[in-house]
Design a protein around this motif. Structure first.
Motif, PDB file in Angstrom:
ATOM      1  N   GLU A 237     -92.387 -40.039 -68.783  1.00  0.00           N
ATOM      2  CA  GLU A 237     -91.249 -39.349 -68.771  1.00  0.00           C
ATOM      3  C   GLU A 237     -90.572 -39.257 -70.053  1.00  0.00           C
ATOM      4  O   GLU A 237     -89.881 -38.497 -70.484  1.00  0.00           O
ATOM      5  CB  GLU A 237     -90.333 -39.907 -67.747  1.00  0.00           C
ATOM      6  CG  GLU A 237     -91.065 -39.620 -66.411  1.00  0.00           C
ATOM      7  CD  GLU A 237     -91.725 -40.859 -65.874  1.00  0.00           C
ATOM      8  OE1 GLU A 237     -91.640 -41.111 -64.871  1.00  0.00           O
ATOM      9  OE2 GLU A 237     -92.277 -41.549 -66.642  1.00  0.00           O
ATOM     10  N   GLU A 240     -94.742 -38.347 -73.249  1.00  0.00           N
ATOM     11  CA  GLU A 240     -95.383 -37.238 -73.500  1.00  0.00           C
ATOM     12  C   GLU A 240     -94.572 -35.974 -72.832  1.00  0.00           C
ATOM     13  O   GLU A 240     -94.722 -34.940 -73.558  1.00  0.00           O
ATOM     14  CB  GLU A 240     -96.908 -37.135 -72.610  1.00  0.00           C
ATOM     15  CG  GLU A 240     -97.756 -37.925 -73.576  1.00  0.00           C
ATOM     16  CD  GLU A 240     -97.867 -39.522 -73.130  1.00  0.00           C
ATOM     17  OE1 GLU A 240     -98.803 -39.892 -73.587  1.00  0.00           O
ATOM     18  OE2 GLU A 240     -96.887 -39.719 -72.587  1.00  0.00           O
ATOM     19  N   GLN A 241     -93.927 -36.292 -72.049  1.00  0.00           N
ATOM     20  CA  GLN A 241     -92.907 -35.308 -71.341  1.00  0.00           C
ATOM     21  C   GLN A 241     -91.941 -34.650 -72.169  1.00  0.00           C
ATOM     22  O   GLN A 241     -91.347 -33.612 -72.073  1.00  0.00           O
ATOM     23  CB  GLN A 241     -92.637 -35.683 -70.064  1.00  0.00           C
ATOM     24  CG  GLN A 241     -93.790 -35.732 -68.901  1.00  0.00           C
ATOM     25  CD  GLN A 241     -93.239 -36.342 -67.565  1.00  0.00           C
ATOM     26  OE1 GLN A 241     -92.145 -36.305 -67.023  1.00  0.00           O
ATOM     27  NE2 GLN A 241     -94.634 -36.544 -66.884  1.00  0.00           N
ATOM     28  N   GLU A 244     -93.390 -32.538 -74.798  1.00  0.00           N
ATOM     29  CA  GLU A 244     -93.760 -31.425 -74.223  1.00  0.00           C
ATOM     30  C   GLU A 244     -92.407 -30.401 -74.188  1.00  0.00           C
ATOM     31  O   GLU A 244     -92.433 -29.352 -74.461  1.00  0.00           O
ATOM     32  CB  GLU A 244     -94.390 -31.592 -72.871  1.00  0.00           C
ATOM     33  CG  GLU A 244     -95.529 -30.667 -72.373  1.00  0.00           C
ATOM     34  CD  GLU A 244     -96.000 -31.167 -71.004  1.00  0.00           C
ATOM     35  OE1 GLU A 244     -97.225 -30.810 -70.959  1.00  0.00           O
ATOM     36  OE2 GLU A 244     -95.541 -31.773 -70.337  1.00  0.00           O
ATOM     37  N   TRP A 271    -101.085 -37.021 -68.695  1.00  0.00           N
ATOM     38  CA  TRP A 271     -99.929 -37.702 -68.318  1.00  0.00           C
ATOM     39  C   TRP A 271     -98.720 -36.843 -68.470  1.00  0.00           C
ATOM     40  O   TRP A 271     -97.688 -37.180 -68.000  1.00  0.00           O
ATOM     41  CB  TRP A 271     -99.877 -39.115 -68.995  1.00  0.00           C
ATOM     42  CG  TRP A 271    -100.776 -40.108 -68.518  1.00  0.00           C
ATOM     43  CD1 TRP A 271    -101.650 -40.034 -67.763  1.00  0.00           C
ATOM     44  CD2 TRP A 271    -100.848 -41.194 -69.286  1.00  0.00           C
ATOM     45  NE1 TRP A 271    -102.394 -41.253 -67.804  1.00  0.00           N
ATOM     46  CE2 TRP A 271    -101.793 -42.014 -68.709  1.00  0.00           C
ATOM     47  CE3 TRP A 271    -100.201 -41.780 -70.371  1.00  0.00           C
ATOM     48  CZ2 TRP A 271    -102.374 -43.349 -69.110  1.00  0.00           C
ATOM     49  CZ3 TRP A 271    -100.644 -43.148 -70.794  1.00  0.00           C
ATOM     50  CH2 TRP A 271    -101.523 -43.911 -70.121  1.00  0.00           C
ATOM     51  N   SER A 272     -99.130 -35.512 -68.960  1.00  0.00           N
ATOM     52  CA  SER A 272     -97.896 -34.766 -69.086  1.00  0.00           C
ATOM     53  C   SER A 272     -97.822 -33.927 -67.860  1.00  0.00           C
ATOM     54  O   SER A 272     -98.773 -33.885 -67.016  1.00  0.00           O
ATOM     55  CB  SER A 272     -98.236 -33.816 -70.360  1.00  0.00           C
ATOM     56  OG  SER A 272     -99.467 -33.064 -70.116  1.00  0.00           O
ATOM     57  N   LYS A 273     -96.980 -33.044 -67.703  1.00  0.00           N
ATOM     58  CA  LYS A 273     -96.772 -32.334 -66.638  1.00  0.00           C
ATOM     59  C   LYS A 273     -97.559 -30.876 -66.744  1.00  0.00           C
ATOM     60  O   LYS A 273     -97.934 -30.582 -65.898  1.00  0.00           O
ATOM     61  CB  LYS A 273     -95.240 -31.623 -66.771  1.00  0.00           C
ATOM     62  CG  LYS A 273     -94.146 -32.412 -66.258  1.00  0.00           C
ATOM     63  CD  LYS A 273     -92.825 -32.003 -66.073  1.00  0.00           C
ATOM     64  CE  LYS A 273     -91.764 -33.209 -65.845  1.00  0.00           C
ATOM     65  NZ  LYS A 273     -90.442 -32.386 -65.852  1.00  0.00           N
ATOM     66  N   THR A 274     -98.128 -30.427 -67.918  1.00  0.00           N
ATOM     67  CA  THR A 274     -98.921 -29.463 -68.157  1.00  0.00           C
ATOM     68  C   THR A 274    -100.427 -29.852 -68.438  1.00  0.00           C
ATOM     69  O   THR A 274    -101.336 -28.917 -68.581  1.00  0.00           O
ATOM     70  CB  THR A 274     -98.282 -28.442 -68.894  1.00  0.00           C
ATOM     71  OG1 THR A 274     -98.412 -29.118 -70.253  1.00  0.00           O
ATOM     72  CG2 THR A 274     -96.730 -28.102 -68.528  1.00  0.00           C
TER      73      THR A 274
END
Length: 467
Positions: A237, A240-241, A244, A271-274
């Motif tokens: 969070e 990576e997020q 992003e 580990w990211s959302k996308t």
């Protein structure tokens, strides 16, 4: 074993899968200890050859070395002389990836206590401009003290929030470090406070703050410039997020692939959302894979080319030559080449304190400034007293009078304790007349003394003296 928060362990097991047990086992091991040689003072490989400590290279940092527990380099005169900076080894990767070059304008946005700032300054080699900012006043003072100790002459230390700075420095910097305040998961092995403060809510708060800081940092980077975002946490969070979200809102930025680096693991897009493949260009340092604490790093490039420099307001430099007169006399009496300082015009006076600003520094008005440049000294009626900061940025070859006291000599201990030294002296020196003397230890400048009638009066600052 260190007691870790239950929810943190659940989270890490889900992220690491088969590696989780090795990760958990790393908390039973001693943490790695590191120091980074200051190239403004010493050539790293030469220093290591003659070092009083047993040092092994940190694979991702050219000036970084591991030292063994029990060696206590922080209690050695070399530490007071700014020969090295004691720094967690993983943190050294940030500036290596930033890759600053002499002559550039650099911002260290969340700079205290000074590890990245002093690393950048060493890479600049005194050529260029470094703005080091810290939002918390007490930590900003510590940052300024470390800038002084390391003999840095081209840095300004400010105490501002990122938004206020962005209004003053739009598209100003060639490179920026955002070592963002985070939940500190990577420091759990060494920092009990971070473990006690941790919670999922705290992680979320940190991520929101990181997004805000990055937004304002981006406004200060020139087109074509480079920015490194780093944290000492494992949370996607906050890593990576955050990357992003930043890239989605800043299409003129992209993540740069710096290639494989020893000891640094690639980021993981899953580990990211996308699941963005671009996030594989980021880096992580894991305590179960490398000798260092947890870290995340991403190198960002802003698209476009920098245009012509904007016209910016300059500070009001010192114009009263009578104020400057005593300082000029001192410089001519001490220095081999006084023109290095006397030919400069970028002097300002804060009360009785004389500072030399970096030429690139803009008008100080409206900026909370802790250290506006190199502190030259104090101007009193008919007298100039040089600062400790000036001593630390000078070398033996710069001065007409010096005394080089070995680091293991009892007189060095006396000097660090603030005691007066009396002739006959048993160490190398050039003492030809009464007046100011640069004190060195094994060739490294450490402070000033003042000679009169065979007595070397101690001018080591009272607040730094050893007990």
């Amino acid at each position: 074993m260190i007691q870790l928060p239950d929810k943190f362990m659940e989270k890490m097991e889900g992220l690491l899968g088969d590696e989780y047990r090795a990760f958990l086992k790393s908390y039973e091991e001693d943490r790695a200890l590191g120091l980074r040689i200051n190239p403004l003072k010493a050539e790293p490989l030469e220093f290591v050859k003659n070092s009083p400590f047993l040092l092994e290279p940190v694979p991702w940092a050219s000036e970084g070395f591991y030292y063994k527990a029990g060696q206590r380099p922080g209690k050695h005169p070399y530490h007071e002389a700014g020969v090295y900076y004691i720094q967690e080894p993983s943190a050294m990767a940030v500036v290596e990836l930033l890759d600053p070059k002499p002559g550039e304008k650099i911002l260290d946005l969340c700079a205290a206590p000074g590890g990245k700032t002093t690393h950048i300054a060493g890479k600049l080699k005194g050529d260029g401009f470094l703005l080091s900012n810290e939002i918390h006043p007490a930590r900003a003072k510590i940052l300024a003290q470390n800038v002084e100790r390391m003999g840095i002459s081209n840095a300004v230390v400010t105490n501002e929030d990122s938004q206020s700075l962005s209004l003053k420095f739009p598209e100003f910097f060639d490179r920026i470090v955002v070592d963002a305040p985070c939940s500190g998961e990577g420091m759990f092995r060494k920092d009990e406070a971070a473990r006690l403060e941790w919670s999922p809510d705290h992680v979320a708060v940190c991520a929101r703050r990181q997004n805000e800081i990055l937004f304002h940092a981006a406004e200060m980077l020139k087109p074509g410039g480079t920015m490194v975002y780093s944290t000492c946490t494992f949370s996607p969070e906050e890593n990576e997020q955050v990357m992003e979200g930043f890239l989605l809102s800043h299409p003129d930025f992209s993540i740069v692939d710096r290639g494989k680096r020893p000891g640094l693991s690639p980021g993981m897009a899953l580990w990211s959302k996308t699941g963005s493949e671009e996030l594989k260009k980021t880096y992580r340092i894991w305590p179960h894979k490398s000798e260092g604490e947890g870290h995340f790093l991403a190198v960002l490039k802003r698209g476009g080319e920098a245009g012509p420099e904007r016209k910016r307001s300059c500070p009001s430099y010192l114009k009263d030559k009578s104020v400057w007169k005593e300082a000029e006399v001192f410089l001519k009496e001490l220095l081999v080449k006084p023109e290095v300082f006397t030919d400069r015009k970028e002097y300002i006076l804060f009360g009785e304190q004389l500072y030399l600003l970096p030429p690139e520094m803009i008008d100080l008005k409206g900026i909370k400034t802790v250290r506006p440049g190199l502190h030259m000294g104090t101007i009193k009626k008919n007298r100039f007293e040089p600062s400790h900061a000036l001593a630390l940025c000078l070398k033996k070859e710069d001065v007409l009078q010096w005394a080089d006291i070995p680091s293991d000599h009892e007189d060095m201990m006396k000097y660090l304790k603030g005691q007066t030294l009396s002739a006959p002296f048993s160490w190398p020196a050039r003492l030809e007349q009464k007046g100011w003397v640069l004190i060195l230890t094994d060739g490294f400048s450490i402070g000033f003394g003042k000679l009169a009638a065979g007595i070397l009066k101690n001018h080591y600052p009272k607040g730094l003296r050893w007990m």
